[in-house]
Design a protein around this motif. Structure first.
Motif, PDB file in Angstrom:
ATOM      1  N   ILE A 172     114.123   1.344  47.189  1.00 25.11           N
ATOM      2  CA  ILE A 172     115.269   0.560  46.741  1.00 25.11           C
ATOM      3  C   ILE A 172     116.033   1.387  45.711  1.00 25.11           C
ATOM      4  CG2 ILE A 172     115.989  -1.557  45.580  1.00 25.11           C
ATOM      5  CD1 ILE A 172     113.288  -2.772  46.581  1.00 25.11           C
ATOM      6  N   ARG A 173     117.296   1.604  45.967  1.00 24.10           N
ATOM      7  CA  ARG A 173     118.112   2.402  45.044  1.00 24.10           C
ATOM      8  C   ARG A 173     118.745   1.500  44.000  1.00 24.10           C
ATOM      9  NH1 ARG A 173     119.641   7.458  44.592  1.00 24.10           N
ATOM     10  NH2 ARG A 173     118.710   7.980  46.613  1.00 24.10           N
ATOM     11  N   VAL A 174     118.621   1.912  42.732  1.00 26.95           N
ATOM     12  CA  VAL A 174     119.123   1.129  41.610  1.00 26.95           C
ATOM     13  C   VAL A 174     120.013   2.017  40.750  1.00 26.95           C
ATOM     14  CG1 VAL A 174     118.497  -0.291  39.628  1.00 26.95           C
ATOM     15  CG2 VAL A 174     116.983  -0.206  41.626  1.00 26.95           C
ATOM     16  N   ALA A 198     112.032  -5.427  25.632  1.00 23.80           N
ATOM     17  CA  ALA A 198     111.250  -5.416  24.394  1.00 23.80           C
ATOM     18  C   ALA A 198     110.902  -6.809  23.909  1.00 23.80           C
ATOM     19  CB  ALA A 198     112.024  -4.667  23.302  1.00 23.80           C
ATOM     20  N   GLU A 199     111.509  -7.834  24.448  1.00 27.12           N
ATOM     21  CA  GLU A 199     111.297  -9.199  23.982  1.00 27.12           C
ATOM     22  C   GLU A 199     110.444 -10.015  24.943  1.00 27.12           C
ATOM     23  OE1 GLU A 199     115.148 -10.783  23.324  1.00 27.12           O
ATOM     24  OE2 GLU A 199     115.646  -9.388  21.704  1.00 27.12           O
ATOM     25  N   SER A 200     109.594  -9.343  25.711  1.00 23.86           N
ATOM     26  CA  SER A 200     108.689 -10.001  26.673  1.00 23.86           C
ATOM     27  C   SER A 200     109.445 -10.742  27.756  1.00 23.86           C
ATOM     28  CB  SER A 200     107.740 -10.970  25.941  1.00 23.86           C
ATOM     29  OG  SER A 200     106.964 -10.266  24.991  1.00 23.86           O
ATOM     30  N   GLY A 201     110.661 -10.312  28.002  1.00 29.83           N
ATOM     31  CA  GLY A 201     111.435 -10.886  29.091  1.00 29.83           C
ATOM     32  C   GLY A 201     111.725  -9.832  30.141  1.00 29.83           C
ATOM     33  N   TYR A 202     112.789 -10.052  30.912  1.00 34.84           N
ATOM     34  CA  TYR A 202     113.149  -9.129  31.978  1.00 34.84           C
ATOM     35  C   TYR A 202     114.608  -8.727  31.859  1.00 34.84           C
ATOM     36  CZ  TYR A 202     108.833 -10.058  34.613  1.00 34.84           C
ATOM     37  OH  TYR A 202     107.527 -10.150  35.015  1.00 34.84           O
ATOM     38  N   ARG A 203     114.875  -7.476  32.148  1.00 33.37           N
ATOM     39  CA  ARG A 203     116.241  -7.025  32.408  1.00 33.37           C
ATOM     40  C   ARG A 203     116.409  -6.974  33.917  1.00 33.37           C
ATOM     41  NH1 ARG A 203     114.646  -2.888  29.087  1.00 33.37           N
ATOM     42  NH2 ARG A 203     114.960  -1.401  30.772  1.00 33.37           N
ATOM     43  N   GLU A 204     117.510  -7.502  34.392  1.00 34.70           N
ATOM     44  CA  GLU A 204     117.730  -7.566  35.830  1.00 34.70           C
ATOM     45  C   GLU A 204     118.745  -6.512  36.261  1.00 34.70           C
ATOM     46  OE1 GLU A 204     118.755 -11.444  37.151  1.00 34.70           O
ATOM     47  OE2 GLU A 204     116.845 -12.348  36.522  1.00 34.70           O
ATOM     48  N   TYR A 205     118.434  -5.850  37.380  1.00 40.46           N
ATOM     49  CA  TYR A 205     119.323  -4.840  37.955  1.00 40.46           C
ATOM     50  C   TYR A 205     119.510  -5.133  39.445  1.00 40.46           C
ATOM     51  CZ  TYR A 205     118.284  -1.997  33.795  1.00 40.46           C
ATOM     52  OH  TYR A 205     118.128  -1.524  32.520  1.00 40.46           O
ATOM     53  N   PRO A 206     120.729  -4.988  39.955  1.00 42.60           N
ATOM     54  CA  PRO A 206     120.894  -5.110  41.406  1.00 42.60           C
ATOM     55  C   PRO A 206     120.411  -3.839  42.106  1.00 42.60           C
ATOM     56  CG  PRO A 206     122.990  -4.589  40.356  1.00 42.60           C
ATOM     57  CD  PRO A 206     121.999  -4.799  39.249  1.00 42.60           C
ATOM     58  N   GLY A 207     119.746  -4.015  43.208  1.00 39.43           N
ATOM     59  CA  GLY A 207     119.253  -2.879  43.989  1.00 39.43           C
ATOM     60  C   GLY A 207     119.594  -3.047  45.453  1.00 39.43           C
ATOM     61  N   VAL A 208     119.593  -1.926  46.158  1.00 41.46           N
ATOM     62  CA  VAL A 208     119.901  -1.944  47.590  1.00 41.46           C
ATOM     63  C   VAL A 208     118.761  -1.275  48.341  1.00 41.46           C
ATOM     64  CG1 VAL A 208     121.510  -1.194  49.391  1.00 41.46           C
ATOM     65  CG2 VAL A 208     122.384  -1.887  47.155  1.00 41.46           C
ATOM     66  N   VAL A 209     118.256  -1.958  49.359  1.00 45.19           N
ATOM     67  CA  VAL A 209     117.174  -1.401  50.177  1.00 45.19           C
ATOM     68  C   VAL A 209     117.748  -0.286  51.049  1.00 45.19           C
ATOM     69  CG1 VAL A 209     115.444  -1.881  51.948  1.00 45.19           C
ATOM     70  CG2 VAL A 209     115.977  -3.609  50.209  1.00 45.19           C
ATOM     71  N   GLU A 210     117.241   0.930  50.880  1.00 45.74           N
ATOM     72  CA  GLU A 210     117.776   2.050  51.658  1.00 45.74           C
ATOM     73  C   GLU A 210     116.755   2.641  52.631  1.00 45.74           C
ATOM     74  OE1 GLU A 210     117.073   5.916  48.756  1.00 45.74           O
ATOM     75  OE2 GLU A 210     119.096   5.127  49.011  1.00 45.74           O
ATOM     76  N   TRP A 211     115.503   2.216  52.537  1.00 46.17           N
ATOM     77  CA  TRP A 211     114.498   2.726  53.479  1.00 46.17           C
ATOM     78  C   TRP A 211     113.309   1.789  53.517  1.00 46.17           C
ATOM     79  CZ3 TRP A 211     109.415   4.589  52.552  1.00 46.17           C
ATOM     80  CH2 TRP A 211     108.801   5.223  53.639  1.00 46.17           C
TER      81      TRP A 211
END
Length: 297
Positions: A278-280, A238-251
């Motif tokens: 990518i699964r998150v 909401a603040e014009s930034g980014y939330r970061e999440y780790p993801g794993v490439v599954e296909w």
């Protein structure tokens, strides 16, 4: 003069210090494995206690379809089975008279045997007693065989009825609407008091505890990415930034395709891209259809 020069340089300095565009390697949207739950029985829905957005658990009973007629047919078949099996002969009672005759014949046989040894009876009398015992034993064996065949025949006659009851019990079980997996109700297609048939959709559910990002990578990136690789998923906040999440490439698709119109890649000059999933892990803020970027670590 120096002051004017500094003012001319300042905008370029600010641009260099500002956020870099395209600070990501790919982009895409979130999706989930959606399961369509359909009716397994015909009839009127008596209850369907779910709402869109509700969390359900595997094995949770959420409603039922009217099964009155199925239950009545089951009772009818059970009565027919009882009527058929009631005709089975009582082997012990029907053989009781012959068993008594055999016991008397055996006592007479033993008595004559003792008399013959004492020369008080003739051998012919003993032979007649032996023959009588043999005849009665054969009569018992024949009667047992006949009664066994009759009993077996009636049991076989009841077997198809028992199979029909098993089928009805299966239909009765399918009349109960039981949720098969953990997830969130996405769409509800039916309501109580509606008539449904086998195969009619009731609701759609998806497990959103983890969510799948469908992104597209270019040809040069294809050789840099591998299965089970960890990446960083960037989602606008909401603040014009980014939330970061780790993801794993599954296909990773092994077949290139033209870039979808709704997807932008890092290098927009690339026409052919490869689909990647990518699964998150979802913290509850990620939604199906949400747009996001990916940065390869």
């Amino acid at each position: 003069m120096n002051r004017l020069k500094n003012l001319m340089i300042l905008p370029f300095f600010l641009m260099a210090c500002g956020p870099q565009e395209n600070a990501y390697d790919a982009s895409g949207t979130f999706e989930a494995v959606e399961t369509l739950i359909s009716a397994e029985a015909n009839g009127v829905i008596k209850a369907l206690d779910i709402r869109e957005g509700q969390e359900l658990h595997a094995g949770q009973a959420i409603g039922y379809i009217d099964s009155t007629q199925l239950y009545l047919r089951k009772l009818q078949l059970q009565s027919q089975i009882k009527a058929v099996l009631s005709k089975r002969p009582n082997v012990a009672i029907q053989l009781a008279a012959l068993q008594e005759q055999l016991s008397q014949a055996i006592r007479e046989q033993r008595r004559l045997a003792n008399l013959v040894r004492a020369d008080a009876a003739t051998p012919k009398q003993l032979d007649d007693a032996n023959a009588q015992v043999a005849v009665i034993k054969k009569q018992i064996a024949a009667q047992q065989s006949s009664l066994g065949i009759t009993s077996s025949s009636l049991t076989q006659e009841a077997s198809p009825l028992e199979v029909q009851i098993a089928q009805l019990e299966d239909e009765l079980a399918k009349s109960r609407i039981v949720n098969p997996l953990d997830g969130i109700v996405l769409v509800k297609y039916a309501e109580a008091n509606e008539t449904v048939t086998v195969g009619k959709p009731l609701y759609k559910i998806a497990d959103l505890s983890s969510i799948i990002l469908l992104a597209y990578i270019t040809g040069p990136q294809f050789s840099q990415l591998k299965l089970n690789q960890t990446v960083t998923v960037l989602v606008d906040d909401a603040e014009s930034g980014y939330r970061e999440y780790p993801g794993v490439v599954e296909w990773i698709s092994g077949k290139a395709e033209f870039t979808p119109k709704t997807i932008q890649t890092k290098d927009e000059r690339e026409n052919l891209v490869y689909a990647t999933k990518i699964r998150v892990k979802n913290d509850g803020l990620l939604k199906i259809g949400m747009y996001c970027e990916v940065r390869f670590d």
